[in-house]
Design a protein around this motif. Structure first.
Motif, PDB file in Angstrom:
ATOM      1  N   ASP A  93      -1.662  20.556   8.216  1.00 46.39           N
ATOM      2  CA  ASP A  93      -0.877  19.355   7.894  1.00 46.39           C
ATOM      3  C   ASP A  93      -1.550  18.101   8.435  1.00 46.39           C
ATOM      4  OD1 ASP A  93       0.922  20.960   6.639  1.00 46.39           O
ATOM      5  OD2 ASP A  93       2.313  21.070   8.348  1.00 46.39           O
ATOM      6  N   LEU A  94      -2.080  18.235   9.677  1.00 46.86           N
ATOM      7  CA  LEU A  94      -2.745  17.075  10.263  1.00 46.86           C
ATOM      8  C   LEU A  94      -3.985  16.701   9.463  1.00 46.86           C
ATOM      9  CD1 LEU A  94      -2.927  15.041  12.574  1.00 46.86           C
ATOM     10  CD2 LEU A  94      -4.228  16.728  13.885  1.00 46.86           C
ATOM     11  N   PHE A  95      -4.751  17.737   9.044  1.00 50.30           N
ATOM     12  CA  PHE A  95      -5.943  17.455   8.235  1.00 50.30           C
ATOM     13  C   PHE A  95      -5.556  16.816   6.899  1.00 50.30           C
ATOM     14  CE2 PHE A  95      -9.000  18.815   4.994  1.00 50.30           C
ATOM     15  CZ  PHE A  95     -10.150  18.245   5.508  1.00 50.30           C
ATOM     16  N   GLY A  96      -4.466  17.318   6.286  1.00 52.31           N
ATOM     17  CA  GLY A  96      -4.007  16.723   5.040  1.00 52.31           C
ATOM     18  C   GLY A  96      -3.565  15.296   5.232  1.00 52.31           C
ATOM     19  N   PHE A  97      -2.842  15.040   6.351  1.00 52.38           N
ATOM     20  CA  PHE A  97      -2.382  13.677   6.620  1.00 52.38           C
ATOM     21  C   PHE A  97      -3.575  12.743   6.835  1.00 52.38           C
ATOM     22  CE2 PHE A  97      -1.273  10.443   9.825  1.00 52.38           C
ATOM     23  CZ  PHE A  97      -0.318   9.734   9.104  1.00 52.38           C
ATOM     24  N   ILE A  98      -4.541  13.250   7.635  1.00 51.94           N
ATOM     25  CA  ILE A  98      -5.731  12.429   7.882  1.00 51.94           C
ATOM     26  C   ILE A  98      -6.494  12.182   6.577  1.00 51.94           C
ATOM     27  CG2 ILE A  98      -7.967  12.375   9.052  1.00 51.94           C
ATOM     28  CD1 ILE A  98      -6.678  13.907  11.364  1.00 51.94           C
ATOM     29  N   SER A  99      -6.569  13.227   5.725  1.00 56.09           N
ATOM     30  CA  SER A  99      -7.267  13.070   4.444  1.00 56.09           C
ATOM     31  C   SER A  99      -6.570  12.040   3.571  1.00 56.09           C
ATOM     32  CB  SER A  99      -7.349  14.423   3.713  1.00 56.09           C
ATOM     33  OG  SER A  99      -8.055  15.371   4.492  1.00 56.09           O
TER      34      SER A  99
ATOM     35  N   VAL B 104      -6.345   6.683   1.463  1.00 54.15           N
ATOM     36  CA  VAL B 104      -5.689   5.382   1.287  1.00 54.15           C
ATOM     37  C   VAL B 104      -6.614   4.256   1.744  1.00 54.15           C
ATOM     38  CG1 VAL B 104      -3.789   3.930   2.092  1.00 54.15           C
ATOM     39  CG2 VAL B 104      -3.347   6.304   1.427  1.00 54.15           C
ATOM     40  N   PHE B 105      -7.237   4.463   2.932  1.00 59.70           N
ATOM     41  CA  PHE B 105      -8.141   3.426   3.438  1.00 59.70           C
ATOM     42  C   PHE B 105      -9.349   3.255   2.517  1.00 59.70           C
ATOM     43  CE2 PHE B 105      -5.952   3.985   7.581  1.00 59.70           C
ATOM     44  CZ  PHE B 105      -5.733   2.650   7.882  1.00 59.70           C
ATOM     45  N   VAL B 106      -9.891   4.415   2.039  1.00 61.91           N
ATOM     46  CA  VAL B 106     -11.029   4.333   1.121  1.00 61.91           C
ATOM     47  C   VAL B 106     -10.636   3.625  -0.170  1.00 61.91           C
ATOM     48  CG1 VAL B 106     -12.591   5.713  -0.308  1.00 61.91           C
ATOM     49  CG2 VAL B 106     -12.225   6.338   2.061  1.00 61.91           C
ATOM     50  N   SER B 107      -9.423   3.936  -0.661  1.00 63.92           N
ATOM     51  CA  SER B 107      -8.955   3.274  -1.889  1.00 63.92           C
ATOM     52  C   SER B 107      -8.817   1.779  -1.678  1.00 63.92           C
ATOM     53  CB  SER B 107      -7.613   3.881  -2.329  1.00 63.92           C
ATOM     54  OG  SER B 107      -7.756   5.264  -2.605  1.00 63.92           O
ATOM     55  N   LEU B 108      -8.223   1.405  -0.514  1.00 68.97           N
ATOM     56  CA  LEU B 108      -8.100  -0.029  -0.232  1.00 68.97           C
ATOM     57  C   LEU B 108      -9.468  -0.693  -0.124  1.00 68.97           C
ATOM     58  CD1 LEU B 108      -5.175   0.001   2.383  1.00 68.97           C
ATOM     59  CD2 LEU B 108      -5.072  -0.720  -0.007  1.00 68.97           C
ATOM     60  N   TYR B 109     -10.383   0.034   0.541  1.00 70.64           N
ATOM     61  CA  TYR B 109     -11.731  -0.515   0.687  1.00 70.64           C
ATOM     62  C   TYR B 109     -12.397  -0.662  -0.683  1.00 70.64           C
ATOM     63  CZ  TYR B 109     -16.681  -0.769   1.774  1.00 70.64           C
ATOM     64  OH  TYR B 109     -17.995  -1.150   1.829  1.00 70.64           O
ATOM     65  N   LEU B 110     -12.224   0.380  -1.532  1.00 74.04           N
ATOM     66  CA  LEU B 110     -12.825   0.322  -2.861  1.00 74.04           C
ATOM     67  C   LEU B 110     -12.225  -0.796  -3.711  1.00 74.04           C
ATOM     68  CD1 LEU B 110     -13.185   4.109  -3.776  1.00 74.04           C
ATOM     69  CD2 LEU B 110     -14.989   2.516  -3.120  1.00 74.04           C
ATOM     70  N   LEU B 111     -10.893  -0.993  -3.549  1.00 74.20           N
ATOM     71  CA  LEU B 111     -10.252  -2.078  -4.297  1.00 74.20           C
ATOM     72  C   LEU B 111     -10.800  -3.428  -3.865  1.00 74.20           C
ATOM     73  CD1 LEU B 111      -6.532  -0.869  -4.414  1.00 74.20           C
ATOM     74  CD2 LEU B 111      -8.130  -0.990  -6.312  1.00 74.20           C
ATOM     75  N   VAL B 112     -10.916  -3.597  -2.552  1.00 76.43           N
ATOM     76  CA  VAL B 112     -11.461  -4.861  -2.056  1.00 76.43           C
ATOM     77  C   VAL B 112     -12.914  -5.027  -2.512  1.00 76.43           C
ATOM     78  CG1 VAL B 112     -12.065  -6.156   0.019  1.00 76.43           C
ATOM     79  CG2 VAL B 112      -9.900  -4.927  -0.082  1.00 76.43           C
ATOM     80  N   ALA B 113     -13.689  -3.921  -2.377  1.00 73.49           N
ATOM     81  CA  ALA B 113     -15.091  -3.992  -2.806  1.00 73.49           C
ATOM     82  C   ALA B 113     -15.204  -4.245  -4.304  1.00 73.49           C
ATOM     83  CB  ALA B 113     -15.805  -2.681  -2.443  1.00 73.49           C
TER      84      ALA B 113
END
Length: 427
Positions: free
Chosen positions: A115-121, A126-135
């Motif tokens: 569960d922790l690995f899934g949450f971290i993933s 989410v962070f990668v998506s936000l970064y990609l959106l900004v990029a």
């Protein structure tokens, strides 16, 4: 009381729910294998006391072998007997307020790790998506600036290319005009060469046609001298009249040959009567007809069928078609050549029929191609040049089987006045 309904409501994919007494003996569990087993090892005195109380009847109570602090509300339990996924558990307990009843929830650490690995993933995604959106947004702005710059450069380059291409087009147009002029000149030269080749083929029969009147003129002149010596003036005048007729005939043949051999331009088109052109062609080819012993039937009347043509070039086409027909009938017993006219609402058809062996394939696309010939010494240019001439006159040449048994070549020409039905006129 039946506790199975409560146990069924505790079912979970990741955690195990248990209810234990003060001796840590499980009497309710979401895992049926844990029922009536103790979480930890129980000393023999306590185990004897539990059996004597008959609280669990005669059930043999085993130990699950968990090690850890069971008094803490949240603790880490270890099962030495477990495997990689069931060795460590996170245990959470709660006092129910009822004596001799403790509720616990045991969750394998492996499930927590998953569960922790899934949450971290998910969080990383989410962070990668936000970064990609900004990029992506930044990249769009950068691309937009690049596109504007490229468009400005492309516009300047396009204007320069248009100017350069325009200059090249002017040069190409001049070159094409020169090339077309040279091509037309070469085509006229080829037509003239073909015309002279036809005259070469006709030379033997024309020479014979001229030699006979020359011999007759000499004979009439010698006889005229004798008649004058004998004072037979009337007979001498008669001979002189014959000499004049023969010279007129020779002059007519010479004039026809001179007119036919004259260089003509494909653009020299005029509205002329068709019948005189056809009869002039027959006069030119008459010596060949005699030498080849070919009988000609002509279905052409004297009506005024007007066509827009180059008369000399049409004569060349008809002579070529009739010469081919005579050559095709060299081995035939009956040599019959027919020349007929037929008309439609917009065109007149000149049909040349022969009684030769005909063609193997009347629809062959190579029939009018240059250098294609079925003759041993032929160049294969006659039909090709004839087709070019007729195309320049906005006409067509068709090939089909003749009713005489040989081939039929039909020359289709547009005309400016409706033609009447032809009548048979033998020659």
């Amino acid at each position: 009381m039946d506790l199975s309904s409560i146990e069924r409501s505790w079912q979970s994919d990741t955690s195990i729910y248990v209810a234990t007494d003060s001796n840590n003996i499980v009497f309710m569990s979401s895992d049926s294998d844990w029922l009536f087993n103790s979480l930890t090892d129980i000393d023999s005195n306590t185990l004897t006391s539990v059996r004597d109380s008959r609280q669990y009847l005669r059930t043999h109570i085993k130990s699950l072998g968990f090690q850890g602090d069971l008094l803490a509300s949240t603790t880490l339990l270890t099962n030495p007997k477990g495997n990689l996924f069931t060795k460590h558990y996170l245990a959470t307990q709660r006092e129910s307020g009822i004596p001799n009843l403790i509720l616990r929830v045991l969750t394998p650490l492996s499930a927590l790790y998953v569960d922790l690995f899934g949450f971290i993933s998910v969080l990383a995604l989410v962070f990668v998506s936000l970064y990609l959106l900004v990029a992506l947004a930044e990249n769009r702005r950068y691309r937009h600036r690049q596109i504007e710059q490229l468009q400005a450069e492309a516009k300047q380059k396009l204007e320069f290319q248009v100017m350069e291409r325009t200059a090249k087009l002017h040069v190409e147009i001049d070159e094409r005009v020169k090339t077309e002029k040279a091509l037309r000149q070469a085509q006229d030269e080829l037509i003239q060469a073909a015309k002279l080749a036809v005259l070469g083929q006709m030379s033997a029969s024309i020479s014979h046609e001229l030699n006979n009147p020359l011999a007759a003129i000499r004979s009439f002149a010698e006889n005229g001298q004798r008649f004058i010596d004998k004072h037979k003036v009337d007979r001498a005048k008669n001979n002189l009249s014959r000499i004049v007729a023969l010279t007129e005939r020779m002059a007519k043949i010479s004039q026809q040959l001179k007119s036919f051999a004259r260089r003509s331009d494909a653009n020299e088109l005029s509205e002329v009567k068709l019948a005189p052109v056809v009869f002039s062609t027959i006069e030119l080819i008459q010596p060949q007809l005699k030498s080849h012993q070919v009988k000609l039937d002509c279905l052409i009347d004297q009506q005024e069928i007007l066509v827009i043509i180059n008369p000399i070039q049409l004569e060349q086409v008809l002579i070529n078609l009739m010469t081919n027909a005579m050559q095709a009938m060299e081995t035939s017993h009956e040599k019959q050549l027919s020349l007929t006219l037929d008309s439609t609402d917009s065109a007149v058809m000149i049909h040349v029929d022969d009684s030769g062996p005909g063609l193997a394939d009347y629809t062959s696309p190579t029939l009018f191609e240059p250098f294609y010939t079925t003759k041993e010494n032929g160049l294969g240019l006659g039909l090709s040049i004839s087709q070019q001439i007729i195309h320049n006159l906005d006409g067509h040449i068709h090939v089909s089987e003749s009713a005489l048994g040989g081939a039929r070549f039909s020359v289709e020409l547009p005309f400016s006045q409706s033609a009447k039905s032809p009548t048979r006129k033998p020659l």
